[in-house]
Design an enzyme around this catalytic site. Structure first.
Site, mmCIF file in Angstrom:
data_model
loop_
_atom_site.group_PDB
_atom_site.id
_atom_site.type_symbol
_atom_site.label_atom_id
_atom_site.label_comp_id
_atom_site.label_asym_id
_atom_site.label_seq_id
_atom_site.Cartn_x
_atom_site.Cartn_y
_atom_site.Cartn_z
ATOM 1 N N ASN A 12 43.762 25.042 16.765
ATOM 2 C CA ASN A 12 43.419 23.966 17.695
ATOM 3 C C ASN A 12 44.728 23.411 18.244
ATOM 4 O O ASN A 12 45.437 22.691 17.557
ATOM 5 C CB ASN A 12 42.621 22.888 16.944
ATOM 6 C CG ASN A 12 42.413 21.629 17.769
ATOM 7 O OD1 ASN A 12 42.607 21.626 18.990
ATOM 8 N ND2 ASN A 12 42.008 20.553 17.112
ATOM 9 N N TRP A 13 45.032 23.784 19.474
ATOM 10 C CA TRP A 13 46.334 23.392 20.038
ATOM 11 C C TRP A 13 46.366 21.950 20.514
ATOM 12 O O TRP A 13 47.424 21.435 20.874
ATOM 13 C CB TRP A 13 46.702 24.339 21.198
ATOM 14 C CG TRP A 13 47.097 25.713 20.746
ATOM 15 C CD1 TRP A 13 47.123 26.177 19.455
ATOM 16 C CD2 TRP A 13 47.538 26.805 21.570
ATOM 17 N NE1 TRP A 13 47.554 27.487 19.437
ATOM 18 C CE2 TRP A 13 47.811 27.899 20.722
ATOM 19 C CE3 TRP A 13 47.717 26.968 22.947
ATOM 20 C CZ2 TRP A 13 48.265 29.124 21.201
ATOM 21 C CZ3 TRP A 13 48.164 28.187 23.419
ATOM 22 C CH2 TRP A 13 48.437 29.255 22.563
ATOM 23 N N LYS A 14 45.208 21.313 20.568
ATOM 24 C CA LYS A 14 45.139 19.915 21.034
ATOM 25 C C LYS A 14 45.818 19.791 22.406
ATOM 26 O O LYS A 14 45.747 20.723 23.199
ATOM 27 C CB LYS A 14 45.746 18.968 19.980
ATOM 28 C CG LYS A 14 45.143 19.217 18.594
ATOM 29 C CD LYS A 14 45.463 18.159 17.591
ATOM 30 C CE LYS A 14 44.781 18.488 16.263
ATOM 31 N NZ LYS A 14 44.933 17.464 15.259
ATOM 32 N N HIS A 95 35.494 16.660 17.281
ATOM 33 C CA HIS A 95 36.757 16.468 16.555
ATOM 34 C C HIS A 95 36.992 14.973 16.341
ATOM 35 O O HIS A 95 36.640 14.156 17.196
ATOM 36 C CB HIS A 95 37.918 17.084 17.336
ATOM 37 C CG HIS A 95 39.174 17.141 16.527
ATOM 38 N ND1 HIS A 95 39.988 16.045 16.354
ATOM 39 C CD2 HIS A 95 39.732 18.147 15.811
ATOM 40 C CE1 HIS A 95 40.997 16.389 15.561
ATOM 41 N NE2 HIS A 95 40.867 17.656 15.220
ATOM 42 N N GLU A 97 39.480 13.202 16.662
ATOM 43 C CA GLU A 97 40.245 12.547 17.743
ATOM 44 C C GLU A 97 39.336 12.216 18.930
ATOM 45 O O GLU A 97 39.549 11.221 19.627
ATOM 46 C CB GLU A 97 41.430 13.437 18.144
ATOM 47 C CG GLU A 97 42.515 13.388 17.073
ATOM 48 C CD GLU A 97 43.316 14.666 16.885
ATOM 49 O OE1 GLU A 97 43.352 15.494 17.810
ATOM 50 O OE2 GLU A 97 43.893 14.836 15.790
ATOM 51 N N GLU A 166 36.834 18.247 8.218
ATOM 52 C CA GLU A 166 38.202 17.780 8.425
ATOM 53 C C GLU A 166 38.321 16.317 8.008
ATOM 54 O O GLU A 166 37.994 15.411 8.795
ATOM 55 C CB GLU A 166 38.595 17.901 9.903
ATOM 56 C CG GLU A 166 38.552 19.317 10.437
ATOM 57 C CD GLU A 166 39.470 19.489 11.638
ATOM 58 O OE1 GLU A 166 40.361 20.340 11.560
ATOM 59 O OE2 GLU A 166 39.320 18.753 12.628
ATOM 60 N N GLY A 172 47.025 16.143 10.355
ATOM 61 C CA GLY A 172 48.389 15.872 10.832
ATOM 62 C C GLY A 172 49.235 15.058 9.873
ATOM 63 O O GLY A 172 50.278 14.544 10.254
ATOM 64 N N SER A 211 45.846 19.630 7.842
ATOM 65 C CA SER A 211 47.121 19.999 7.209
ATOM 66 C C SER A 211 47.094 21.357 6.516
ATOM 67 O O SER A 211 47.744 21.537 5.478
ATOM 68 C CB SER A 211 47.584 18.902 6.247
ATOM 69 O OG SER A 211 47.887 17.712 6.982
ATOM 70 N N GLY A 232 45.647 22.777 13.121
ATOM 71 C CA GLY A 232 46.273 22.085 14.247
ATOM 72 C C GLY A 232 47.748 22.435 14.353
ATOM 73 O O GLY A 232 48.130 23.466 14.902
ATOM 74 N N GLY A 233 48.600 21.585 13.791
ATOM 75 C CA GLY A 233 50.046 21.719 13.940
ATOM 76 C C GLY A 233 50.580 23.114 13.659
ATOM 77 O O GLY A 233 51.409 23.638 14.422
HETATM 78 P P1 PGA Z 1 46.379 19.630 11.505
HETATM 79 O O1 PGA Z 1 45.126 19.399 12.477
HETATM 80 O O2 PGA Z 1 46.308 21.049 11.022
HETATM 81 O O3 PGA Z 1 47.581 19.385 12.362
HETATM 82 O O4 PGA Z 1 46.234 18.661 10.383
HETATM 83 C C1 PGA Z 1 43.874 19.953 12.185
HETATM 84 C C2 PGA Z 1 42.871 19.554 13.238
HETATM 85 O O5 PGA Z 1 42.921 18.403 13.713
HETATM 86 O O6 PGA Z 1 42.005 20.364 13.619
#
Ligand code: PGA
Length: 254
Positions: A12-14, A95, A97, A166, A172, A211, A232-233
């Protein structure tokens, strides 16, 4: 396209990535050919979906959100049909966010998931508790209610649905729940999916996200009922993402 039994590793590149990121997509795609026992996908920002689909031959490409309506006066929004038209195979919905920063309710997420399935897209539906909810011992209740409120209504088995657990406090932050807590939550999610969908609920993939990194991926992916990871990251470079894909592949070889 449906490879329900295989571990599903999704980046997930956001809101990250301009055309230069296509090099990462190409590198991920090339390497994914070496891991036929892992289903690999990325969800780039919407501006890159078409180019990513064009640049990549075998990985899945997805959106990060969609609108519930097919078209209309919704400035700034993108419909599931548009994602499909741009070459997406799936979309993430719900998600944390989106739920937090855009005020999306369970009902909103459900409508989006139904729109995406209706457009022929796979869906990765995200759920997860906040830290205070976990501290209060409410994590499973909260996630259960999110699933009840946001799981799409489908005719038959929900073959194109995956759920991503999640925990909000793990996204993150570099913090991850214990293996025992992940196992307990995924078991509870499975039970809820079976209650909602009957037998078909047994086949819905449940991903863990929050994470996930190269050094914890093997441990997390080995937990019962963890069918993959939403990353994500660590998905922003081919090198760190492929280390997670590699961990999923070696697990399969055990
Ligand atoms: P993260 O994000 O791996 O950076 O914790 C995961 C996500 O929000 O899907």
């Amino acid at each position: 396209m449906e490879m329900a039994g295989l571990p599903y590793i999704v980046g997930n590149w956001k809101m990250n990535g301009t055309r230069a990121m296509l090099n990462e997509a190409r590198a991920i795609d090339r390497a994914a050919a070496r891991f036929p026992k892992v289903q690999v996908a990325v969800a780039p920002p919407a501006t890159l979906i078409y180019r990513t689909r064009d640049a990549a031959a075998i990985i899945g490409v997805g959106g990060q959100d969609c609108h519930a309506e097919e078209s209309g006066a919704f400035t700034g929004d993108i419909s599931a049909q548009m994602l499909k038209d741009a070459g997406a195979d799936f979309t993430i919905v719900g998600h944390s966010e989106r739920r937090t920063l855009h005020g999306e309710s369970d009902a909103d997420v459900k409508a989006k998931a139904e729109a995406a399935l209706g457009a022929g897209l796979g869906v990765i539906l995200c759920v997860g508790e906040t830290e205070s909810q976990r501290d209060a011992g409410e994590a499973e209740t909260v996630v259960g209610a999110q699933l009840e409120g946001s799981c799409p209504r489908v005719d038959g088995a929900p073959e194109k649905l995956s759920v991503a657990y999640e925990p909000v406090w793990a996204i993150g932050t570099g913090r991850v729940p214990s293996v025992e807590d992940v196992a307990a939550m995924h078991k509870a999610i499975r039970a809820k999916l079976v209650a909602l969908y009957g037998e078909g609920g047994a086949d819905v993939r449940i991903l863990y996200g929050g994470s996930v990194k190269a050094d914890n991926a093997a441990e997390l992916l080995a937990v019962p009922e963890v069918g993959g990871a939403l990353v994500g990251g660590a998905s922003l470079s081919a090198e760190s993402f492929l280390a997670i894909v590699g961990a999923a592949a070696s697990l399969d070889a055990d």
